[in-house]
Design a protein around this motif. Sequence first.
Motif, PDB file in Angstrom:
ATOM      1  N   ASP A 116      -0.247 -80.290   5.622  1.00 24.16           N
ATOM      2  CA  ASP A 116       1.077 -79.795   5.254  1.00 24.16           C
ATOM      3  C   ASP A 116       1.967 -79.566   6.465  1.00 24.16           C
TER       4      ASP A 116
ATOM      5  N   TRP B 229       0.102 -84.456  10.025  1.00 26.13           N
ATOM      6  CA  TRP B 229      -0.305 -85.545   9.137  1.00 26.13           C
ATOM      7  C   TRP B 229      -0.003 -86.901   9.778  1.00 26.13           C
TER       8      TRP B 229
ATOM      9  N   THR C 262      -1.539 -88.152   1.959  1.00 28.00           N
ATOM     10  CA  THR C 262      -0.671 -87.106   2.500  1.00 28.00           C
ATOM     11  C   THR C 262       0.800 -87.499   2.565  1.00 28.00           C
TER      12      THR C 262
END
Length: 86
Positions: free
Chosen positions: A38, A42, A52
Amino acid sequence: MVTAALALCVRTGAGAVIAATVFLTVLSVTLGGSVLADTPLWLPAMPAWPLTATGARLPVALVLGALLLTVSTGLAHRELSRAASR
């Protein structure tokens, strides 16, 4: 990632590709499979992008993926040409 692995394999051999694959897999599982997915972390976890890179991240992943494909295809072509001329 396949064309990047091809360029790396032609240039250095299979050992470097195996090491890079293991490193990227561990990085992807660590960063892409946790709460760190988050955060901006990523981005380095490319193998986890299908999981993701959703919502607003999708255009970023598409542009970076296209850039990676273009650069790695050029590198693979150069390395294969160099190997063929030897």
